[in-house]
Design a protein around this motif. Structure first.
Motif, PDB file in Angstrom:
ATOM      1  N   TYR A  44      -0.273   5.269   1.882  1.00  0.00           N
ATOM      2  CA  TYR A  44       0.354   4.040   2.358  1.00  0.00           C
ATOM      3  C   TYR A  44      -0.669   2.909   2.408  1.00  0.00           C
ATOM      4  O   TYR A  44      -1.704   3.043   3.041  1.00  0.00           O
ATOM      5  N   GLN A  45      -0.329   1.811   1.728  1.00  0.00           N
ATOM      6  CA  GLN A  45      -1.253   0.672   1.727  1.00  0.00           C
ATOM      7  C   GLN A  45      -0.649  -0.480   2.533  1.00  0.00           C
ATOM      8  O   GLN A  45       0.482  -0.904   2.284  1.00  0.00           O
ATOM      9  N   PRO A  46      -1.410  -0.991   3.519  1.00  0.00           N
ATOM     10  CA  PRO A  46      -0.866  -2.063   4.369  1.00  0.00           C
ATOM     11  C   PRO A  46      -0.740  -3.389   3.628  1.00  0.00           C
ATOM     12  O   PRO A  46      -1.519  -3.697   2.727  1.00  0.00           O
ATOM     13  N   LYS A  47       0.259  -4.165   4.035  1.00  0.00           N
ATOM     14  CA  LYS A  47       0.429  -5.536   3.570  1.00  0.00           C
ATOM     15  C   LYS A  47       0.194  -6.420   4.786  1.00  0.00           C
ATOM     16  O   LYS A  47       0.833  -6.215   5.825  1.00  0.00           O
ATOM     17  N   ILE A  48      -0.676  -7.378   4.655  1.00  0.00           N
ATOM     18  CA  ILE A  48      -1.052  -8.211   5.795  1.00  0.00           C
ATOM     19  C   ILE A  48      -0.433  -9.604   5.664  1.00  0.00           C
ATOM     20  O   ILE A  48      -0.547 -10.246   4.616  1.00  0.00           O
ATOM     21  N   ASP A  49       0.205 -10.042   6.747  1.00  0.00           N
ATOM     22  CA  ASP A  49       0.766 -11.389   6.787  1.00  0.00           C
ATOM     23  C   ASP A  49      -0.331 -12.362   7.218  1.00  0.00           C
ATOM     24  O   ASP A  49      -0.907 -12.222   8.299  1.00  0.00           O
ATOM     25  N   LEU A  50      -0.631 -13.332   6.376  1.00  0.00           N
ATOM     26  CA  LEU A  50      -1.740 -14.246   6.658  1.00  0.00           C
ATOM     27  C   LEU A  50      -1.408 -15.218   7.790  1.00  0.00           C
ATOM     28  O   LEU A  50      -2.312 -15.716   8.461  1.00  0.00           O
ATOM     29  N   THR A  51      -0.140 -15.505   7.979  1.00  0.00           N
ATOM     30  CA  THR A  51       0.242 -16.464   9.023  1.00  0.00           C
ATOM     31  C   THR A  51       0.132 -15.838  10.410  1.00  0.00           C
ATOM     32  O   THR A  51      -0.421 -16.436  11.328  1.00  0.00           O
ATOM     33  N   THR A  52       0.643 -14.620  10.533  1.00  0.00           N
ATOM     34  CA  THR A  52       0.663 -13.996  11.863  1.00  0.00           C
ATOM     35  C   THR A  52      -0.487 -13.016  12.058  1.00  0.00           C
ATOM     36  O   THR A  52      -0.688 -12.502  13.162  1.00  0.00           O
ATOM     37  N   ASN A  53      -1.233 -12.757  10.992  1.00  0.00           N
ATOM     38  CA  ASN A  53      -2.331 -11.794  11.039  1.00  0.00           C
ATOM     39  C   ASN A  53      -1.859 -10.414  11.516  1.00  0.00           C
ATOM     40  O   ASN A  53      -2.515  -9.770  12.330  1.00  0.00           O
ATOM     41  N   THR A  54      -0.718  -9.994  11.005  1.00  0.00           N
ATOM     42  CA  THR A  54      -0.188  -8.676  11.381  1.00  0.00           C
ATOM     43  C   THR A  54       0.119  -7.851  10.129  1.00  0.00           C
ATOM     44  O   THR A  54       0.238  -8.390   9.025  1.00  0.00           O
ATOM     45  N   ILE A  55       0.267  -6.555  10.353  1.00  0.00           N
ATOM     46  CA  ILE A  55       0.691  -5.664   9.263  1.00  0.00           C
ATOM     47  C   ILE A  55       2.199  -5.800   9.150  1.00  0.00           C
ATOM     48  O   ILE A  55       2.921  -5.467  10.082  1.00  0.00           O
ATOM     49  N   ILE A  56       2.681  -6.312   8.014  1.00  0.00           N
ATOM     50  CA  ILE A  56       4.124  -6.508   7.923  1.00  0.00           C
ATOM     51  C   ILE A  56       4.801  -5.439   7.065  1.00  0.00           C
ATOM     52  O   ILE A  56       6.008  -5.496   6.866  1.00  0.00           O
ATOM     53  N   GLY A  57       4.015  -4.483   6.586  1.00  0.00           N
ATOM     54  CA  GLY A  57       4.629  -3.411   5.825  1.00  0.00           C
ATOM     55  C   GLY A  57       3.590  -2.473   5.253  1.00  0.00           C
ATOM     56  O   GLY A  57       2.389  -2.771   5.274  1.00  0.00           O
ATOM     57  N   PHE A  58       4.078  -1.342   4.769  1.00  0.00           N
ATOM     58  CA  PHE A  58       3.238  -0.417   4.009  1.00  0.00           C
ATOM     59  C   PHE A  58       3.920  -0.161   2.678  1.00  0.00           C
ATOM     60  O   PHE A  58       5.143  -0.014   2.625  1.00  0.00           O
ATOM     61  N   GLU A  59       3.132  -0.091   1.610  1.00  0.00           N
ATOM     62  CA  GLU A  59       3.691   0.367   0.336  1.00  0.00           C
ATOM     63  C   GLU A  59       3.351   1.832   0.153  1.00  0.00           C
ATOM     64  O   GLU A  59       2.191   2.233   0.276  1.00  0.00           O
ATOM     65  N   ALA A  60       4.370   2.647  -0.126  1.00  0.00           N
ATOM     66  CA  ALA A  60       4.152   4.063  -0.382  1.00  0.00           C
ATOM     67  C   ALA A  60       3.772   4.261  -1.844  1.00  0.00           C
ATOM     68  O   ALA A  60       4.471   3.783  -2.742  1.00  0.00           O
ATOM     69  N   LEU A  61       2.667   4.949  -2.082  1.00  0.00           N
ATOM     70  CA  LEU A  61       2.208   5.212  -3.454  1.00  0.00           C
ATOM     71  C   LEU A  61       2.008   6.715  -3.615  1.00  0.00           C
ATOM     72  O   LEU A  61       1.315   7.353  -2.821  1.00  0.00           O
ATOM     73  N   VAL A  62       2.642   7.262  -4.637  1.00  0.00           N
ATOM     74  CA  VAL A  62       2.670   8.718  -4.775  1.00  0.00           C
ATOM     75  C   VAL A  62       1.327   9.246  -5.294  1.00  0.00           C
ATOM     76  O   VAL A  62       0.660   8.610  -6.107  1.00  0.00           O
ATOM     77  N   ARG A  63       0.937  10.415  -4.786  1.00  0.00           N
ATOM     78  CA  ARG A  63      -0.273  11.102  -5.219  1.00  0.00           C
ATOM     79  C   ARG A  63       0.075  12.530  -5.583  1.00  0.00           C
ATOM     80  O   ARG A  63       0.852  13.179  -4.892  1.00  0.00           O
ATOM     81  N   TRP A  64      -0.507  12.990  -6.683  1.00  0.00           N
ATOM     82  CA  TRP A  64      -0.263  14.372  -7.107  1.00  0.00           C
ATOM     83  C   TRP A  64      -1.574  15.080  -7.359  1.00  0.00           C
ATOM     84  O   TRP A  64      -2.310  14.714  -8.266  1.00  0.00           O
ATOM     85  N   TYR A  65      -1.833  16.070  -6.534  1.00  0.00           N
ATOM     86  CA  TYR A  65      -2.971  16.945  -6.782  1.00  0.00           C
ATOM     87  C   TYR A  65      -2.426  18.307  -7.173  1.00  0.00           C
ATOM     88  O   TYR A  65      -1.666  18.916  -6.433  1.00  0.00           O
ATOM     89  N   ASN A  66      -2.812  18.738  -8.357  1.00  0.00           N
ATOM     90  CA  ASN A  66      -2.330  20.024  -8.854  1.00  0.00           C
ATOM     91  C   ASN A  66      -3.520  20.973  -9.024  1.00  0.00           C
ATOM     92  O   ASN A  66      -4.561  20.573  -9.538  1.00  0.00           O
ATOM     93  N   GLU A  67      -3.357  22.210  -8.589  1.00  0.00           N
ATOM     94  CA  GLU A  67      -4.448  23.188  -8.616  1.00  0.00           C
ATOM     95  C   GLU A  67      -5.062  23.340 -10.004  1.00  0.00           C
ATOM     96  O   GLU A  67      -6.263  23.460 -10.151  1.00  0.00           O
ATOM     97  N   THR A  68      -4.214  23.341 -11.012  1.00  0.00           N
ATOM     98  CA  THR A  68      -4.699  23.558 -12.372  1.00  0.00           C
ATOM     99  C   THR A  68      -5.161  22.268 -13.031  1.00  0.00           C
ATOM    100  O   THR A  68      -6.191  22.224 -13.699  1.00  0.00           O
TER     101      THR A  68
END
Ligand code: C2E
Ligand code: MG
Ligand code: MG
Ligand code: MG
Length: 284
Positions: A44-68
């Motif tokens: 999850y990567q935060p998105k920062i609102d420059l006006t309010t200086n708050t975290i206004i969201g997270f972007e979900a980014l998929v990760r795949w670790y495979n044993e092989t």
């Protein structure tokens, strides 16, 4: 299958995929198994609102670790999954994991922060896309108002009438909508204005050079001004340096996402980050 994104060093996994060879079969086999076992993790990567200086969201980014296969980047396996018809089951696993992510945020007291999910064009254009995403949310006791859907320009560019209808329906259900990687497709802002979009995300390739190439800065500036006049908020993607933040702030950019604030984080660390951010602000 031809590689679509050239910048990744791991791209060879799927680059010379050799469908039908042992390696091609291995990858195919592992991906199918991974989907069945829900072997994926979201960061999850935060998105920062420059006006309010708050975290206004997270972007979900998929990760795949495979044993092989080891770590396989999304720029490789997402296009591959699209190619071989696995993107819908994969996307459904991702949406479900995003629900679990939001539920954890909520338990930690941060349920007001929405999670953005990247939706592949193929999934978006499925006739039952809306029913399928709603069903997954309901099954997990989640509401659309806590989620944002990220679509690329390319996704909304074809099949115009049906696309508008679908976007309006999603908006009415409570989802927030954003256009991802803006500037890399062929659409214009005047085309996009007919869609009920909340956010426009300017692609990293424009942001990277704003400090050094005047033309890039002019383009970003123009995008921000025009997006504002069309009542859209602007997120700059891939912001890595303080200088970029200051330039973007001066141009009136609304929100920032990028390594400057944080890389995409595992769920627990993302929750810690919200806590850290709160303490920072209260401390000031
Ligand atoms: P995207 O949606 O435009 O995501 C932004 C990408 O930029 C992510 O790469 C993110 O880790 C990276 N990034 C963020 N900030 C910075 C920065 O400051 N500098 C640099 N160099 N990179 C930064 P990632 O996670 O490798 O994902 C790549 C692409 O794969 C995504 O681009 C998206 O198109 C696709 N993708 C990722 N996760 C999903 C998913 O769950 N579903 C679908 N359909 N696509 C996904
Ligand atoms: Mg995205
Ligand atoms: Mg993007
Ligand atoms: Mg991208």
């Amino acid at each position: 299958y031809a590689k679509k994104n050239g910048r990744n060093q791991f791209a060879f996994y799927f680059d010379e995929l050799n469908i039908g060879t042992n390696r091609g079969l291995l990858i195919d086999h592992e991906l199918r198994r991974a989907i069945k076992n829900k072997e994926f993790v979201l960061h999850y990567q935060p998105k920062i609102d420059l006006t309010t200086n708050t975290i206004i969201g997270f972007e979900a980014l998929v990760r795949w670790y495979n044993e092989t296969l080891g770590f396989v980047p999304p720029n490789d396996f997402i296009p591959y999954a699209e190619e071989v018809g696995l993107i819908i089951p994969l996307s459904e696993v991702i949406i479900e994991k995003a629900c679990l992510g939001w539920l954890a945020l909520e338990r930690a007291g941060y349920g007001h922060i929405p999670i953005a999910i990247n939706i592949s064009s193929i999934h978006f254009h499925q006739p039952n896309f809306i029913e399928s995403i709603q069903e997954i949310l309901q099954r997990n006791n989640c509401s659309p108002r806590n989620f944002e859907i990220e679509l690329t320009e390319r996704t909304v560019m074809n099949n115009e009438k049906e696309t508008i209808r679908r976007l309006i329906q999603l908006k009415q259900l409570g989802f927030k909508l954003s256009i991802d990687d803006f500037g890399t497709g062929y659409s214009s802002l005047s085309y996009l204005v007919q869609f009920p979009l909340n956010h426009l995300k300017i692609d990293r390739s424009f942001i990277q050079l704003i400090g050094s190439v005047n033309e890039k800065q002019a383009v970003v500036d123009a995008i921000i001004q025009m997006a504002h006049r069309l009542h859209m908020k602007v997120i700059a993607e891939g912001v890595e340096q303080k200088e970029q933040v200051e330039l973007l702030r001066n141009m009136g950019c609304d929100m920032i996402q990028g390594y400057y604030y944080s890389k995409p984080l595992p769920l627990e660390e993302a929750i810690d980050y919200v806590e850290f951010w709160k303490l920072e602000i209260e401390g000031k």
